[in-house]
Motif scaffolding. Structure first.
Motif, PDB file in Angstrom:
ATOM      1  N   GLN A 120       0.819  -1.216   0.000  1.00  0.00           N
ATOM      2  CA  GLN A 120       0.000   0.000   0.000  1.00  0.00           C
ATOM      3  C   GLN A 120       0.848   1.260   0.000  1.00  0.00           C
ATOM      4  N   GLY A 121       2.131   1.100   0.326  1.00  0.00           N
ATOM      5  CA  GLY A 121       3.031   2.251   0.301  1.00  0.00           C
ATOM      6  C   GLY A 121       2.808   3.177   1.485  1.00  0.00           C
ATOM      7  N   GLY A 122       3.243   4.428   1.341  1.00  0.00           N
ATOM      8  CA  GLY A 122       3.141   5.370   2.449  1.00  0.00           C
ATOM      9  C   GLY A 122       4.315   5.208   3.398  1.00  0.00           C
ATOM     10  N   GLY A 123       4.246   5.885   4.530  1.00  0.00           N
ATOM     11  CA  GLY A 123       5.315   5.813   5.516  1.00  0.00           C
ATOM     12  C   GLY A 123       5.311   4.486   6.254  1.00  0.00           C
ATOM     13  N   PRO A 124       6.360   4.266   7.079  1.00  0.00           N
ATOM     14  CA  PRO A 124       6.463   3.022   7.839  1.00  0.00           C
ATOM     15  C   PRO A 124       5.229   2.731   8.687  1.00  0.00           C
ATOM     16  N   ALA A 125       4.636   3.768   9.284  1.00  0.00           N
ATOM     17  CA  ALA A 125       3.456   3.532  10.127  1.00  0.00           C
ATOM     18  C   ALA A 125       2.293   2.954   9.324  1.00  0.00           C
ATOM     19  N   ASN A 126       2.202   3.333   8.064  1.00  0.00           N
ATOM     20  CA  ASN A 126       1.106   2.848   7.222  1.00  0.00           C
ATOM     21  C   ASN A 126       1.314   1.403   6.777  1.00  0.00           C
ATOM     22  N   GLN A 127       2.563   0.937   6.882  1.00  0.00           N
ATOM     23  CA  GLN A 127       2.873  -0.417   6.421  1.00  0.00           C
ATOM     24  C   GLN A 127       2.986  -1.415   7.560  1.00  0.00           C
ATOM     25  N   ARG A 128       2.704  -0.980   8.758  1.00  0.00           N
ATOM     26  CA  ARG A 128       2.734  -1.915   9.889  1.00  0.00           C
ATOM     27  C   ARG A 128       1.580  -2.919   9.770  1.00  0.00           C
ATOM     28  N   VAL A 129       1.855  -4.139  10.197  1.00  0.00           N
ATOM     29  CA  VAL A 129       0.835  -5.187  10.136  1.00  0.00           C
ATOM     30  C   VAL A 129       0.506  -5.610  11.563  1.00  0.00           C
ATOM     31  N   GLU A 130      -0.742  -5.447  11.951  1.00  0.00           N
ATOM     32  CA  GLU A 130      -1.155  -5.904  13.274  1.00  0.00           C
ATOM     33  C   GLU A 130      -1.015  -7.412  13.367  1.00  0.00           C
ATOM     34  N   TYR A 131      -0.659  -7.888  14.531  1.00  0.00           N
ATOM     35  CA  TYR A 131      -0.360  -9.306  14.701  1.00  0.00           C
ATOM     36  C   TYR A 131      -1.549 -10.185  14.324  1.00  0.00           C
ATOM     37  N   ILE A 133      12.873  -7.622   9.875  1.00  0.00           N
ATOM     38  CA  ILE A 133      11.665  -7.010  10.425  1.00  0.00           C
ATOM     39  C   ILE A 133      11.921  -6.528  11.845  1.00  0.00           C
ATOM     40  N   THR A 134      10.999  -5.735  12.315  1.00  0.00           N
ATOM     41  CA  THR A 134      10.993  -5.305  13.718  1.00  0.00           C
ATOM     42  C   THR A 134       9.670  -5.736  14.334  1.00  0.00           C
ATOM     43  N   VAL A 135       9.761  -6.392  15.480  1.00  0.00           N
ATOM     44  CA  VAL A 135       8.566  -6.873  16.173  1.00  0.00           C
ATOM     45  C   VAL A 135       8.349  -5.998  17.406  1.00  0.00           C
ATOM     46  N   THR A 136       7.158  -5.426  17.531  1.00  0.00           N
ATOM     47  CA  THR A 136       6.845  -4.547  18.664  1.00  0.00           C
ATOM     48  C   THR A 136       5.788  -5.212  19.541  1.00  0.00           C
ATOM     49  N   ASN A 137       6.091  -5.291  20.836  1.00  0.00           N
ATOM     50  CA  ASN A 137       5.160  -5.893  21.787  1.00  0.00           C
ATOM     51  C   ASN A 137       4.341  -4.822  22.493  1.00  0.00           C
ATOM     52  N   ASP A 138       3.156  -5.201  22.989  1.00  0.00           N
ATOM     53  CA  ASP A 138       2.358  -4.294  23.814  1.00  0.00           C
ATOM     54  C   ASP A 138       2.832  -4.421  25.263  1.00  0.00           C
ATOM     55  N   PRO A 139       2.296  -3.616  26.201  1.00  0.00           N
ATOM     56  CA  PRO A 139       2.765  -3.654  27.603  1.00  0.00           C
ATOM     57  C   PRO A 139       2.691  -5.034  28.243  1.00  0.00           C
ATOM     58  N   SER A 140       1.785  -5.892  27.769  1.00  0.00           N
ATOM     59  CA  SER A 140       1.654  -7.223  28.369  1.00  0.00           C
ATOM     60  C   SER A 140       2.665  -8.219  27.819  1.00  0.00           C
ATOM     61  N   GLY A 141       3.456  -7.786  26.849  1.00  0.00           N
ATOM     62  CA  GLY A 141       4.452  -8.680  26.270  1.00  0.00           C
ATOM     63  C   GLY A 141       3.966  -9.426  25.042  1.00  0.00           C
ATOM     64  N   THR A 142       2.716  -9.210  24.659  1.00  0.00           N
ATOM     65  CA  THR A 142       2.165  -9.842  23.464  1.00  0.00           C
ATOM     66  C   THR A 142       2.554  -9.036  22.234  1.00  0.00           C
ATOM     67  N   ILE A 143       2.779  -9.727  21.114  1.00  0.00           N
ATOM     68  CA  ILE A 143       3.145  -9.025  19.884  1.00  0.00           C
ATOM     69  C   ILE A 143       1.988  -8.134  19.450  1.00  0.00           C
ATOM     70  N   ALA A 144       2.283  -6.871  19.232  1.00  0.00           N
ATOM     71  CA  ALA A 144       1.253  -5.913  18.802  1.00  0.00           C
ATOM     72  C   ALA A 144       1.244  -5.777  17.285  1.00  0.00           C
ATOM     73  N   TYR A 145       2.414  -5.532  16.722  1.00  0.00           N
ATOM     74  CA  TYR A 145       2.478  -5.407  15.267  1.00  0.00           C
ATOM     75  C   TYR A 145       3.887  -5.728  14.786  1.00  0.00           C
ATOM     76  N   VAL A 146       3.984  -5.916  13.472  1.00  0.00           N
ATOM     77  CA  VAL A 146       5.256  -6.265  12.824  1.00  0.00           C
ATOM     78  C   VAL A 146       5.452  -5.309  11.657  1.00  0.00           C
ATOM     79  N   GLU A 147       6.706  -4.914  11.418  1.00  0.00           N
ATOM     80  CA  GLU A 147       7.000  -4.013  10.303  1.00  0.00           C
ATOM     81  C   GLU A 147       8.414  -4.264   9.806  1.00  0.00           C
ATOM     82  N   LEU A 148       8.716  -3.748   8.623  1.00  0.00           N
ATOM     83  CA  LEU A 148      10.072  -3.856   8.105  1.00  0.00           C
ATOM     84  C   LEU A 148      11.026  -3.044   8.977  1.00  0.00           C
ATOM     85  N   SER A 149      12.232  -3.554   9.132  1.00  0.00           N
ATOM     86  CA  SER A 149      13.233  -2.832   9.921  1.00  0.00           C
ATOM     87  C   SER A 149      13.804  -1.674   9.100  1.00  0.00           C
ATOM     88  N   ASP A 150      14.403  -0.741   9.789  1.00  0.00           N
ATOM     89  CA  ASP A 150      15.045   0.381   9.099  1.00  0.00           C
ATOM     90  C   ASP A 150      16.171  -0.110   8.187  1.00  0.00           C
TER      91      ASP A 150
END
Length: 823
Positions: free
Chosen positions: A555-566, A608-625
């Motif tokens: 879909q393009g756009g900035g990194p935030a637009n390309q994040r994929v929710e887990y 990729i970069t994997v980001t967790n939520d406060p509970s430690g569960t994966i929140a979303y995944v995105e391409l790394s810088d």
């Protein structure tokens, strides 16, 4: 591939035209056994082979040594049971026909026939009935004897096999000029297992993958050279044509029909022969995939011969045998050009003597080398017992012990506990897929596969020499990190190996001269895809995740637009894993576990970069810088591997949408093969019109697998004739037509498709594509549509002769069945 880089792989022994020699190892010598310290290694050294034109006297001397049987060439005391003596065939024939199981089956069939005739009032007294029973039994025994005569291999002449070995090695050496390579440690282990099996009068069951007719030739040559009893090789009777058939039969071929078609006499005779071989401790070989793979990747296992082997164990007629999965890899496969023709819909030409002789054009083609790898042997009985125990522990299927009969089956005795057919089926499928997994684990990736993979996973038209070498070194590193093996060439550097690979690939790869840098490009992408497909199994988990992430990244756009929710990622990964469970062998740890491991691996590789939520569960995944900075070359690599298969499934889905009957036609059946041909024709059209990116997507096998998957999902229903006189019919299931379910399914595939250079799929299935599908479907209806399963059926077959074959739809989050867990 370079001497600087340590490796844990064993050194190779080359079966070359000149000699057999130990390669310098790629690990410190103290970590490996001295190659000259074992009897096995010393016995593998042989005299030089020479060409007649180069040295006619040495060539004639070598022929004399083989004919007279000097030294190892004598093949006098191979490890295993005695073969190659006068009367071997007659003894084996007698053992088969004296089988208690076969006799019981023939008596049963004769009794059933007499009962039918008695019901027709053909007998006036009991004496006549008994006489008729004896006549039918005699007739059935004659049929069985004729079957055995045409089926069994004939290990009769030692002089013949000596000459056959010499001829085969000469032909192989001229075709594959860099020889046949095997691992020293693997063959040492194989010989030790062979000695143990011979002492216990147990068989070695070789289960190789199948990509070429060279497969069984190379394995026979290796067994002969290593001093092992040659295995009896299961071969299709299509190879039993004049001159060639008898040659193969005397070299170890066991000819069987492609289909038994409910022939109980034939089935029982095959079982009796398998019993005779395995109970006698004779080595055995059959191809786990059945036929040759036309696509380069492993096919799903065929359970026909495996079922006979399993029944031999379950019945107790055979106590145990040793399973040896075998991988055979090629720099170049002889038949790939013919495979492409078949995959593009050109009818396969039946094997015949002229085609066989004309294949001599392949000689002296310098097609590189053959690498044969043997997995560590394992006990079949131990495996079967472990699987049965696993079922009992799980308690999912009731088992009435004992499933395995320890005492052997007598006349009329059941071979398998019929109270647990589900257990037998589960053991059989587990056996097939374990062998596939073992083959993948020991397979080596050839330089030609590395080159083909790189050329087909680049965005540009071509690649410079230095960049090609860099990408191949990167791919080699990734393969080894995944636990795979890459063929090595002694101390040759990567650039040298690449040059050799390009030489072998020949016209499949183009070269542009007169530029600032030597540049290469893929000429025949379809043939090169065969070699790319030899690599994809190593990265299948990564490819599924990349394709799922691509739904947002494109879909393009900035990194935030390309994040994929887990949860979004999990849903698409689950869908694609289910879609391709008939195409690939997935890890067996379960979807969530496999996805977690794959994400962790990609994150560790900085893709990729994997980001967790406060509970430690994966929140979303995105391409790394880092991945963005390098132009997504790693992420794109994984996508390029899977995209042709996604496009093939999408094409099949679109074609099926074209088979939705027009208004006013509630139930229309069409010939299944014609429907698949229609999909292929659509694919060729869409490719040339720019709506499909990969010509490989139109190949026959991918479309066939997609139709099978849609049947399992319940999207299509297939009717097959009980008699086999009429072709299979299919229709789109009404439940999938209503409420746009089929559209949604095809859309789910489409969102992971690659967007074309000049195509942006705002709607994944465009109006133009649907119109083409509708047009092709309408033509098929008009040409051969069948309403209510009657009209248009050749021979006037009625509904009562047809049976519906529908697989139960599977839940998305459940087990993926025989292919192992999803992802």
């Amino acid at each position: 591939m370079t001497s600087k880089e340590p490796s844990t792989s064993a050194p190779d022994i080359d079966i070359l035209p000149s000699n057999l020699q130990i390669h310098p190892p790629l690990v410190p010598e103290q970590q490996l056994p001295d190659p000259n310290s074992s009897e096995e290694s010393r016995n593998l050294i042989t005299a030089n082979f020479t060409h007649f034109r180069d040295d006619p006297f040495s060539f004639l001397r070598e022929i004399s040594l083989h004919y007279s049987g000097t030294g190892w060439r004598a093949y006098d005391e191979p490890i295993g049971q005695k073969i190659f003596y006068k009367g071997f065939s007659d003894e084996m024939k007698t053992r088969v026909l004296d089988s208690g199981m076969l006799k019981a089956k023939l008596q049963e069939l004769a009794g059933r026939r007499v009962v039918v005739e008695d019901g027709m009032g053909l007998f006036n007294e009991e004496k006549g009935q008994r006489k008729r029973l004896q006549e039918v039994e005699k007739q059935l025994n004659e049929v069985a004897e004729e079957i055995v005569e045409g089926m069994i291999c004939k290990f009769e002449s030692k002089r013949f096999i000596r000459g056959a070995y010499f001829v085969c090695v000469q032909l192989l050496a001229r075709t594959y000029h860099r020889g046949i390579h095997v691992s020293t440690l693997e063959i040492q282990n194989l010989r030790e297992t062979a000695k143990l099996a011979a002492a216990r009068k147990q068989s070695l069951i070789f289960l190789p993958c199948h990509r070429s007719h060279i497969d069984y030739v190379s394995l026979q040559v290796i067994c002969y050279r290593l001093g092992l009893t040659l295995p009896v090789v299961v071969a299709g009777d299509n190879l039993n044509f004049p001159l060639v058939g008898p040659f193969l039969q005397h070299a170890g071929a066991m000819f069987i029909r492609r289909s038994f078609s409910g022939d109980e006499v034939y089935t029982a005779t095959v079982q009796a022969y398998v019993d005779a071989l395995l109970s006698g401790g004779y080595n055995f070989e059959c191809f786990i995939e059945g036929g040759r793979s036309r696509t380069g990747k492993l096919l799903t296992p065929k359970f026909g011969i495996l079922s006979f082997i399993l029944d031999s164990i379950l019945s107790g007629r055979v106590q145990d045998a040793w399973i040896i999965p075998v991988s055979t890899q090629y720099d170049k496969v002889l038949e790939t050009e013919a495979y492409v023709s078949e995959l593009l819909g050109i009818p396969k030409v039946k094997e015949n003597l002229w085609d066989f002789l004309s294949s001599s054009k392949f000689l002296n083609l310098n097609m590189g080398r053959v690498d044969v790898r043997f997995h560590e042997p394992w006990s079949l009985r131990t495996f079967v017992e472990a699987q049965i125990d696993k079922v009992r522990i799980e308690g999912t299927i009731g088992v009435s012990p004992p499933l395995i009969n320890p005492g052997g089956a007598g006349v009329g005795q059941k071979t398998v506990d019929r109270a647990a057919p589900e257990v037998r089926l589960r053991v059989l499928r587990s056996l097939g897929y374990k062998v596939l997994g073992d083959i993948n684990r020991v397979s080596v990736v050839m330089p030609t596969s590395l080159i083909g993979t790189i050329l087909l996973t680049l965005r540009g038209r071509g690649v410079g020499k230095s960049e090609l070498v860099r990408r191949i070194e990167w791919l080699r590193t990734r393969i080894r990190a995944k636990g795979g093996r890459v063929a090595h060439f002694g101390g040759a550097g990567t650039e040298t190996v690449v040059e050799r690979g390009l030489e072998v690939l020949g016209e499949l790869v183009g070269r542009v001269d007169g530029l600032a840098e030597e540049t290469f490009f893929a000429v025949d992408r379809f043939q090169l895809s065969f070699y790319r497909n030899m690599v994809i199994h190593l990265f299948i988990s990564e490819t599924i995740v990349a394709a799922a992430m691509y739904t947002r990244i494109k879909q393009g756009g900035g990194p935030a637009n390309q994040r994929v929710e887990y949860q979004t990622l999990l849903d698409q990964v689950s869908f694609l894993s289910q879609l391709f469970r008939g195409e690939f062998v997935f890890p067996t740890d379960g979807l969530i576990t496999n996805l977690g491991k794959t994400l962790a691996g990609l994150a560790a590789d900085n893709v990729i970069t994997v980001t967790n939520d406060p509970s430690g569960t994966i929140a979303y995944v995105e391409l790394s810088d880092a991945e963005r900075k390098c132009g997504r070359e790693n992420f794109d690599f994984y996508c390029f591997l899977i995209w042709p298969f996604i496009e093939g499934s999408w094409l099949a889905g679109v074609a099926i949408m074209g088979l939705i009957p027009p208004k006013g036609m509630e139930e229309v059946w069409v010939d299944l093969r014609e429907a698949q041909d229609m999909a292929q024709l659509m694919g060729k059209t869409l490719y040339h019109q720019g709506d499909i990116s990969y010509f490989e997507a139109v190949n026959k096998e991918t479309l066939k697998n997609a139709f099978q998957r849609f049947q399992e999902e319940g999207i299509i229903t297939i009717r097959k004739s009980k008699s086999g006189r009429t072709p299979p019919l299919m229709r789109v299931s009404p439940d999938w037509i209503a409420n746009g379910r089929l559209w949604e399914f095809v859309e789910k595939i489409a969102i992971s498709r690659r967007e074309g250079k000049n195509r942006r799929d705002n709607e994944s299935v465009s109006f133009r594509v649907l119109k083409l599908a509708e047009k092709c479907g309408r033509e098929l209806f008009e040409r051969g549509g069948v309403r209510d399963g009657v009209e248009g059926v050749e021979g006037g077959a009625g509904v009562e002769e047809l049976e519906i074959e529908v697989s139960k739809p599977r839940r998305r989050g459940g087990r993926s069945g025989s292919r192992g867990a999803k992802l």
